[in-house]
Design a protein around this motif. Structure first.
Motif, short mmCIF file in Angstrom:
data_model
loop_
_atom_site.label_atom_id
_atom_site.label_comp_id
_atom_site.label_asym_id
_atom_site.label_seq_id
_atom_site.Cartn_x
_atom_site.Cartn_y
_atom_site.Cartn_z
N TYR A 1 0.81 -1.01 -0.03
CA TYR A 1 0.18 -0.16 -0.08
C TYR A 1 0.78 1.22 -0.03
CZ TYR A 1 -3.90 3.16 1.49
OH TYR A 1 -4.88 4.06 1.21
N PHE A 2 1.82 1.08 0.86
CA PHE A 2 2.66 2.54 1.01
C PHE A 2 4.08 2.74 0.00
CE2 PHE A 2 0.64 2.24 5.17
CZ PHE A 2 0.04 3.45 5.02
N PHE A 3 4.56 1.37 -0.29
CA PHE A 3 5.77 1.61 -0.82
C PHE A 3 5.87 0.96 -2.43
CE2 PHE A 3 6.55 1.44 3.60
CZ PHE A 3 6.98 2.52 3.88
N THR A 4 4.83 0.48 -3.07
CA THR A 4 4.85 0.06 -4.41
C THR A 4 3.85 0.80 -5.04
OG1 THR A 4 3.45 -1.68 -3.89
CG2 THR A 4 5.48 -2.20 -3.88
N ALA A 5 4.12 1.00 -6.32
CA ALA A 5 3.51 1.85 -7.36
C ALA A 5 2.16 0.94 -7.96
CB ALA A 5 4.13 2.48 -8.60
N PRO A 6 1.07 1.42 -7.86
CA PRO A 6 0.70 2.77 -7.58
C PRO A 6 0.36 2.77 -6.20
CG PRO A 6 -1.16 1.64 -8.25
CD PRO A 6 -0.13 0.64 -8.65
N PHE A 7 0.93 4.00 -5.46
CA PHE A 7 1.03 4.31 -4.17
C PHE A 7 -0.47 4.37 -3.69
CE2 PHE A 7 5.18 5.90 -5.44
CZ PHE A 7 5.85 4.91 -5.04
N PHE A 8 -0.54 3.79 -2.27
CA PHE A 8 -2.02 4.17 -1.64
C PHE A 8 -2.96 3.32 -1.88
CE2 PHE A 8 0.28 8.09 -1.08
CZ PHE A 8 0.99 8.05 0.10
#
Length: 522
Positions: A91-98
């Motif tokens: 969720y926080f560190f791979t694209a797409p973020f969030f």
């Protein structure tokens, strides 16, 4: 303040834990898991701002899983932390973020490896923690048992054992345990000892009869309103009771129960050792008293026998020198009878002391029954020349291995006893052969008032005299029948007493083996 005790948790974890309410304990673990995961995410975000490689963030999340498994209650929270770490990294560190979407399929391999690594490290950490807790619990149990055993070794009375037991069980179970002691008859005392605080005990009353009835229905612990009672037994004898408060006993674990049983066994051994020591001291005291009494009787008897023999001889000479019509003849005859009674008493005492000391050697020889009965009738005829005694013996000559002098004394004592309790009436000696059991059976029966039910169990005890003696019964000191039993037993036979079934009167029956087993072995 929390108390360290041995307990068990979900997911098969057992060990030393702080006794806390379960709901608070669960909330604490959830909060700790979220805090550790949040800290890992925050530090990971800082790594990203500092342009650190993503592998550092992955390692950081694996470390968070290890920390969660270490400081929470078990494997469940470690698994939850592993899943949460994978989802947070996505969720926080791979694209797409969030978002939880994945554009680069290579990240799926990263997520799988990351999750698997987290699960393995969490499981290993949990197992190491569980092993450490188990070792800690075993160390605690061993220390408690060691202190209990060491303290019980120095206990000098039941009260000290109860104090030690209460302190040890209270420490091990984390409760205010109690200990109730029993008397020598196995009945619980009216009060028991309970710990209020470490080093502080109080004595409380209890319904001993109700407790005894509950314990009689089960061999294990029994449930009461306030306590669960665990019996302390030795050889089926109730020595005491360990009382565990109900709120503790209802949640006791298997490990705690095993520890409690081991402690009760140690307490039982200590109480039983103390009881045996008391019995040994009592036995030694009784043996010493018996020895002193035997020595005193022997000394008195030896000192009395010589003057009594002289008085008997002198009175008998006076009787021969005096006419029967002379009043002095009756006086000499009275003296002779009284001294003869005393002389017989002294001889009985001497023979009894010899039998008890094992110094009376049996001179067993095959003797005809007619001879031993004739010798007994001859002796008793001098004491009661006006009384008629009948004898019934087998038509064939019956030889019995015996010491004729001692068996004659048995018959004399039984006939003398019959004369005392039968002022008038038949007195009969019967001898028969028991071919089945290879025994000679002697019976002396009278037509007196018989033996009362209260006297029958004690009739062969030393110095026991009937408490229901008739007005015509003569004096006695209760040695004749005790001597009879000792002599017959020394011959390998038995003697019994009872009342006649064909009318009033008592009968005494003793048996002698027809074979001398001692000579047969040789």
């Amino acid at each position: 303040m929390y108390i360290i005790v041995a307990t068990a948790h979900s997911d098969a974890e057992e060990g030393i834990r702080l006794r806390r309410p379960q709901k608070k304990f669960l909330l604490h673990d959830i909060a700790l898991t979220l805090v550790i995961a949040g800290m890992a995410t925050g530090i990971g975000w800082l790594f990203r701002l500092l342009s650190f490689p993503e592998v550092n963030v992955v390692v950081l999340y694996i470390l968070s899983v290890i920390l969660t498994a270490r400081f929470t209650s078990g494997y469940t929270f470690g698994v939850a932390a592993a899943v949460f770490a994978t989802l947070s990294f996505n969720y926080f560190f791979t694209a797409p973020f969030f978002t939880l979407s994945v554009y680069d399929l290579s990240y799926l391999i990263t997520f799988a490896v990351m999750t698997l690594t987290s699960l393995i490290t969490s499981a290993l950490t949990t197992k190491v923690k569980q092993a450490a807790l188990e070792a800690q619990r075993r160390e605690f149990d061993t220390a408690v048992l060691y202190r209990l055993t060491s303290n019980l070794t120095d206990a000098e009375d039941v009260g000290a054992i109860a104090q030690i037991a209460v302190a040890a069980v209270s420490e091990a179970m984390g409760c205010r345990a109690g200990c109730l002691c029993c008397g020598e008859d196995g009945r619980p005392e009216a009060s028991f000892l309970q710990q209020r605080a470490p080093g502080d005990t109080v004595r409380r009353g209890t319904d001993a009869q109700a407790l005894l009835e509950r314990l009689a229905t089960t061999s294990g612990p029994c449930e009461g309103e306030e306590f669960f009672d665990w019996p302390i037994r030795a050889r089926e004898t109730l020595l005491g009771v360990i009382r565990i408060p109900r709120e503790t006993a209802e949640h006791i674990t298997g490990e705690q129960e095993r520890l409690l049983r081991s402690m009760i066994e140690s307490i039982s051994l200590a109480m039983d050792r103390l009881r045996i020591a008391r019995e040994r001291i009592r036995s030694r005291e009784e043996m010493a008293q018996e020895r002193y009494r035997g020595n005193l009787l022997r000394a008195i008897s030896h000192d009395l026998r010589t003057p009594l023999s002289g008085i008997m001889g002198t009175s008998e000479m006076l009787m021969h020198m005096t006419d029967r019509d002379d009043p002095r003849y009756d006086m000499a005859q009275g003296i002779y009878r009284e001294v003869e009674w005393l002389h017989a008493l002294v001889e009985n005492i001497l023979n009894l002391t010899r039998l008890q000391d094992g110094r009376l050697v049996l001179n067993k020889q095959p003797e005809a029954v007619e001879e031993v009965i004739g010798a007994a009738l001859s002796t008793i005829g001098k004491r009661a020349p006006d009384r008629e005694i009948t004898a019934e013996i087998p038509s064939d000559v019956l030889y019995v291995p015996m010491d004729i002098h001692l068996i004659s004394q048995v018959l004399v004592n039984l006939l003398d006893n019959a004369l005392k309790h039968t002022p008038q009436g038949e007195i009969k000696i019967t001898v028969r052969e028991d071919c089945v059991n290879h025994l000679a059976v002697f019976t002396v029966a009278d037509r007196g008032s018989g033996i009362s039910a209260a006297d029958l169990p004690h009739i062969f005890q030393m110095f026991y005299t009937s408490k229901s003696r008739g007005p015509d019964a003569q004096r006695g000191v209760g040695l004749g029948l005790a001597i009879c039993e000792s002599i017959v037993t020394a011959h390998g036979g038995t003697i019994t007493a009872g009342n006649r079934t064909d009318g009033s009167g008592a009968e005494f029956t003793f048996t002698l083996p027809l074979e001398d087993k001692d000579n047969a072995k040789q």
